[in-house]
Design a protein around this motif. Sequence first.
Motif, PDB file in Angstrom:
ATOM      1  N   ARG A  27      15.956  -3.742   5.548  1.00 38.24           N
ATOM      2  CA  ARG A  27      15.573  -3.773   6.966  1.00 38.24           C
ATOM      3  C   ARG A  27      14.562  -2.681   7.300  1.00 38.24           C
ATOM      4  NH1 ARG A  27      17.167  -1.016  11.209  1.00 38.24           N
ATOM      5  NH2 ARG A  27      19.087  -0.186  10.314  1.00 38.24           N
ATOM      6  N   ILE A  28      14.816  -1.460   6.810  1.00 42.68           N
ATOM      7  CA  ILE A  28      13.909  -0.349   7.109  1.00 42.68           C
ATOM      8  C   ILE A  28      12.520  -0.611   6.553  1.00 42.68           C
ATOM      9  CG2 ILE A  28      13.431   2.074   6.577  1.00 42.68           C
ATOM     10  CD1 ILE A  28      16.417   2.596   6.874  1.00 42.68           C
ATOM     11  N   LEU A  29      12.440  -1.136   5.359  1.00 38.15           N
ATOM     12  CA  LEU A  29      11.129  -1.428   4.774  1.00 38.15           C
ATOM     13  C   LEU A  29      10.399  -2.513   5.562  1.00 38.15           C
ATOM     14  CD1 LEU A  29      11.897  -1.253   0.947  1.00 38.15           C
ATOM     15  CD2 LEU A  29      10.529   0.340   2.309  1.00 38.15           C
ATOM     16  N   LEU A  30      11.128  -3.510   6.035  1.00 36.44           N
ATOM     17  CA  LEU A  30      10.498  -4.560   6.832  1.00 36.44           C
ATOM     18  C   LEU A  30       9.992  -4.009   8.160  1.00 36.44           C
ATOM     19  CD1 LEU A  30       9.778  -7.545   6.852  1.00 36.44           C
ATOM     20  CD2 LEU A  30      12.013  -8.016   7.889  1.00 36.44           C
ATOM     21  N   GLU A  31      10.782  -3.166   8.783  1.00 40.38           N
ATOM     22  CA  GLU A  31      10.345  -2.546  10.034  1.00 40.38           C
ATOM     23  C   GLU A  31       9.139  -1.642   9.810  1.00 40.38           C
ATOM     24  OE1 GLU A  31      14.927  -2.506  11.783  1.00 40.38           O
ATOM     25  OE2 GLU A  31      13.925  -0.621  11.300  1.00 40.38           O
ATOM     26  N   HIS A  32       9.145  -0.967   8.680  1.00 41.11           N
ATOM     27  CA  HIS A  32       8.010  -0.090   8.338  1.00 41.11           C
ATOM     28  C   HIS A  32       6.724  -0.897   8.182  1.00 41.11           C
ATOM     29  CE1 HIS A  32       5.706   3.080   6.390  1.00 41.11           C
ATOM     30  NE2 HIS A  32       5.497   2.284   5.365  1.00 41.11           N
ATOM     31  N   VAL A  33       6.810  -2.014   7.509  1.00 38.20           N
ATOM     32  CA  VAL A  33       5.619  -2.838   7.252  1.00 38.20           C
ATOM     33  C   VAL A  33       5.142  -3.528   8.519  1.00 38.20           C
ATOM     34  CG1 VAL A  33       4.794  -4.910   6.057  1.00 38.20           C
ATOM     35  CG2 VAL A  33       6.132  -3.195   4.812  1.00 38.20           C
ATOM     36  N   CYS A  34       6.073  -4.063   9.295  1.00 38.57           N
ATOM     37  CA  CYS A  34       5.716  -4.892  10.452  1.00 38.57           C
ATOM     38  C   CYS A  34       5.647  -4.114  11.766  1.00 38.57           C
ATOM     39  CB  CYS A  34       6.725  -6.034  10.594  1.00 38.57           C
ATOM     40  SG  CYS A  34       6.776  -7.159   9.189  1.00 38.57           S
ATOM     41  N   HIS A  35       5.936  -2.804  11.702  1.00 36.86           N
ATOM     42  CA  HIS A  35       5.901  -1.958  12.914  1.00 36.86           C
ATOM     43  C   HIS A  35       6.860  -2.503  13.977  1.00 36.86           C
ATOM     44  CE1 HIS A  35       2.345  -0.333  10.966  1.00 36.86           C
ATOM     45  NE2 HIS A  35       1.832  -1.541  10.937  1.00 36.86           N
ATOM     46  N   ASN A  39      16.021  -4.298  16.553  1.00 33.60           N
ATOM     47  CA  ASN A  39      16.309  -5.427  17.435  1.00 33.60           C
ATOM     48  C   ASN A  39      15.546  -6.687  17.047  1.00 33.60           C
ATOM     49  OD1 ASN A  39      18.098  -3.982  19.077  1.00 33.60           O
ATOM     50  ND2 ASN A  39      16.417  -3.141  20.291  1.00 33.60           N
ATOM     51  N   ASP A  40      14.408  -6.514  16.389  1.00 36.08           N
ATOM     52  CA  ASP A  40      13.598  -7.681  16.034  1.00 36.08           C
ATOM     53  C   ASP A  40      14.330  -8.631  15.099  1.00 36.08           C
ATOM     54  OD1 ASP A  40      10.363  -7.369  16.776  1.00 36.08           O
ATOM     55  OD2 ASP A  40      11.529  -5.522  16.862  1.00 36.08           O
ATOM     56  N   LEU A  41      15.185  -8.098  14.243  1.00 28.98           N
ATOM     57  CA  LEU A  41      15.920  -8.959  13.320  1.00 28.98           C
ATOM     58  C   LEU A  41      16.893  -9.854  14.077  1.00 28.98           C
ATOM     59  CD1 LEU A  41      16.141  -9.540  10.305  1.00 28.98           C
ATOM     60  CD2 LEU A  41      17.963  -7.837  10.159  1.00 28.98           C
ATOM     61  N   THR A  50       2.709 -12.189   8.965  1.00 33.21           N
ATOM     62  CA  THR A  50       1.397 -12.433   8.370  1.00 33.21           C
ATOM     63  C   THR A  50       1.476 -12.343   6.843  1.00 33.21           C
ATOM     64  OG1 THR A  50       0.693 -10.123   8.328  1.00 33.21           O
ATOM     65  CG2 THR A  50       0.331 -11.350  10.389  1.00 33.21           C
ATOM     66  N   GLU A  51       0.531 -12.995   6.172  1.00 33.09           N
ATOM     67  CA  GLU A  51       0.511 -12.972   4.711  1.00 33.09           C
ATOM     68  C   GLU A  51       0.334 -11.558   4.171  1.00 33.09           C
ATOM     69  OE1 GLU A  51      -2.274 -15.680   3.029  1.00 33.09           O
ATOM     70  OE2 GLU A  51      -1.373 -17.457   3.966  1.00 33.09           O
ATOM     71  N   VAL A  52      -0.462 -10.763   4.874  1.00 27.90           N
ATOM     72  CA  VAL A  52      -0.677  -9.384   4.433  1.00 27.90           C
ATOM     73  C   VAL A  52       0.626  -8.603   4.483  1.00 27.90           C
ATOM     74  CG1 VAL A  52      -1.828  -7.203   4.976  1.00 27.90           C
ATOM     75  CG2 VAL A  52      -3.099  -9.354   5.092  1.00 27.90           C
ATOM     76  N   TRP A  53       1.365  -8.715   5.585  1.00 23.57           N
ATOM     77  CA  TRP A  53       2.636  -8.007   5.707  1.00 23.57           C
ATOM     78  C   TRP A  53       3.657  -8.545   4.709  1.00 23.57           C
ATOM     79  CZ3 TRP A  53       3.312  -7.689  11.781  1.00 23.57           C
ATOM     80  CH2 TRP A  53       2.422  -6.717  12.268  1.00 23.57           C
ATOM     81  N   GLU A  54       3.650  -9.835   4.505  1.00 23.74           N
ATOM     82  CA  GLU A  54       4.572 -10.441   3.546  1.00 23.74           C
ATOM     83  C   GLU A  54       4.324  -9.887   2.143  1.00 23.74           C
ATOM     84  OE1 GLU A  54       5.405 -14.927   1.829  1.00 23.74           O
ATOM     85  OE2 GLU A  54       4.693 -14.695   3.904  1.00 23.74           O
ATOM     86  N   HIS A  55       3.055  -9.810   1.753  1.00 23.55           N
ATOM     87  CA  HIS A  55       2.702  -9.294   0.426  1.00 23.55           C
ATOM     88  C   HIS A  55       3.076  -7.814   0.311  1.00 23.55           C
ATOM     89  CE1 HIS A  55       0.418  -8.599  -3.246  1.00 23.55           C
ATOM     90  NE2 HIS A  55      -0.115  -7.539  -2.658  1.00 23.55           N
ATOM     91  N   THR A  56       2.792  -7.037   1.354  1.00 22.10           N
ATOM     92  CA  THR A  56       3.098  -5.604   1.343  1.00 22.10           C
ATOM     93  C   THR A  56       4.597  -5.375   1.243  1.00 22.10           C
ATOM     94  OG1 THR A  56       1.133  -5.143   2.677  1.00 22.10           O
ATOM     95  CG2 THR A  56       2.839  -3.434   2.606  1.00 22.10           C
ATOM     96  N   TYR A  57       5.364  -6.162   1.992  1.00 22.04           N
ATOM     97  CA  TYR A  57       6.818  -6.013   1.967  1.00 22.04           C
ATOM     98  C   TYR A  57       7.381  -6.317   0.594  1.00 22.04           C
ATOM     99  CZ  TYR A  57      11.734  -6.760   3.185  1.00 22.04           C
ATOM    100  OH  TYR A  57      13.105  -6.684   3.244  1.00 22.04           O
ATOM    101  N   GLN A  71      12.381   6.913   0.982  1.00 21.32           N
ATOM    102  CA  GLN A  71      11.523   7.837   1.736  1.00 21.32           C
ATOM    103  C   GLN A  71      10.144   7.973   1.102  1.00 21.32           C
ATOM    104  OE1 GLN A  71      14.591   8.335   0.672  1.00 21.32           O
ATOM    105  NE2 GLN A  71      15.879   9.264   2.273  1.00 21.32           N
ATOM    106  N   GLN A  72      10.060   7.845  -0.203  1.00 22.52           N
ATOM    107  CA  GLN A  72       8.755   7.891  -0.849  1.00 22.52           C
ATOM    108  C   GLN A  72       7.949   6.624  -0.556  1.00 22.52           C
ATOM    109  OE1 GLN A  72       9.077   8.839  -5.023  1.00 22.52           O
ATOM    110  NE2 GLN A  72      10.144  10.773  -4.643  1.00 22.52           N
ATOM    111  N   LEU A  73       8.635   5.537  -0.293  1.00 26.38           N
ATOM    112  CA  LEU A  73       7.949   4.285   0.033  1.00 26.38           C
ATOM    113  C   LEU A  73       7.449   4.276   1.470  1.00 26.38           C
ATOM    114  CD1 LEU A  73      10.344   1.764  -1.759  1.00 26.38           C
ATOM    115  CD2 LEU A  73       8.180   2.698  -2.593  1.00 26.38           C
ATOM    116  N   THR A  74       8.243   4.816   2.378  1.00 22.40           N
ATOM    117  CA  THR A  74       7.803   4.880   3.777  1.00 22.40           C
ATOM    118  C   THR A  74       6.950   6.117   4.039  1.00 22.40           C
ATOM    119  OG1 THR A  74       9.769   6.102   4.491  1.00 22.40           O
ATOM    120  CG2 THR A  74       9.894   3.680   4.524  1.00 22.40           C
ATOM    121  N   GLY A  75       7.120   7.145   3.189  1.00 25.40           N
ATOM    122  CA  GLY A  75       6.344   8.375   3.328  1.00 25.40           C
ATOM    123  C   GLY A  75       6.869   9.346   4.362  1.00 25.40           C
ATOM    124  N   ILE A  76       8.049   9.080   4.915  1.00 21.41           N
ATOM    125  CA  ILE A  76       8.582   9.949   5.966  1.00 21.41           C
ATOM    126  C   ILE A  76      10.085  10.150   5.801  1.00 21.41           C
ATOM    127  CG2 ILE A  76       6.830   9.442   7.715  1.00 21.41           C
ATOM    128  CD1 ILE A  76       8.768   7.414   8.923  1.00 21.41           C
TER     129      ILE A  76
END
Length: 284
Positions: A27-35, A39-41, A50-57, A71-76
Motif C-alpha cells: 500500500r505504501i509503495l502504491l501511495e508513493h507512486v500515485c501520490h 483512503n484511496d484504496l 496510468t501505464e507509467v505509474w503501473e510500470h513504476t509500481y 525506506q530506501q525505495l521511497t527515499g524517506i
Amino acid sequence: MRYGALYQEGRTLLQQALIEEADLDARILLEHVCHTNRNDLLVHADKEVTEVWEHTYRSLIARRAVHIPLQQLTGIQEFMGLEFLVNEHVLIPRQDTEILVEEAMRRMQDGMHILDMCTGSGCVLLSLLHYSNETAGLGVDLSLQALEVARQNAKQLAIKADFIQSNLYEQVKKNDKFDMIVSNPPYIPCAVIETLMPEVKDHEPRMALDGREDGLYYYREIINTSRYYLHGGASLLLEIGWEQGKQVTEYMEQAGYTQIEIVQDLAGLNRVVVGTYMEEIKDV
C-alpha cells in the motif's frame, strides 16, 4: 489496471517473497507512486492507474521482494515528527533512536553546542537543533556519502548545522568544546551481522552497523577521548544494544563520568547510557 487490482498484485508478490508486512508495504509503495493516501484504496479502488505509474509500481515491488528496505525505495523516513531523506549510504532512522534524542532534549538548554558522533543521516543532530533555540551543532562521520545525505536533510529542513568527515575525533578541532556529545555508533558484533534480517545485513551500510569483534569498540574510543572536548558539567549520551549497558557504564566510570544512568526504551530494554563529565580539561 485499476488501483485496487494493482495493489492486490503487489501485495501477493510480496507475500510470496515472505515480506513480513506485505500488505502495508504494498500500500505504501502504491501511495508513493500515485501520490495518493490510504483512503484511496477504499474510496477509489476502481480508478485507472496510468501505464507509467503501473510500470513504476511493479518495479518497486520487484525490488522490495528481494528485501531492499521500503525506506530506501521511497527515499524517506519519519523520525521525531520530521521527514528525513535516506538511501543505501545511511542507517535508516529507527524509533528506538528517538529515546536518545528525547533524553538529550531533557538535558538541553538553548544556546548549547552539540557534537553528534557517527551522524549518518543527521537525524539525531538535526532533530535536536529543530526542537531548540540558538543551538549550534557539529555532525561527524567517516562516510562522505552519509555526510552528503545529512547536508541534504539540513537543507530540506532549513536547519543550520556543520558536518565534517572524520575518523571519530581526528578532524575535530582541538580547541572545540561542547556542552553535549550524542552518538548512535556502530555497535553490532561483526559475527552477529550475518544473522540479521536481509534488509539490514544486505542493504544497510556495513560501516554503520559493525562494532568490531565485541560490538564495543566505538564506545571505548568515543568515551575515552570525549572528555577532552567537553565543557565541565557536559553530558555524553550513547545509544546501546540492549545487552551493553553494564559494559558501557563501566567504560564511562573509568573515564571519570558521574551521574551515569541507563535509560530503557518502550519495550523495557536498555537503550541509552547517559553520563556527566564535571571537570573541563584545558589542554589536549
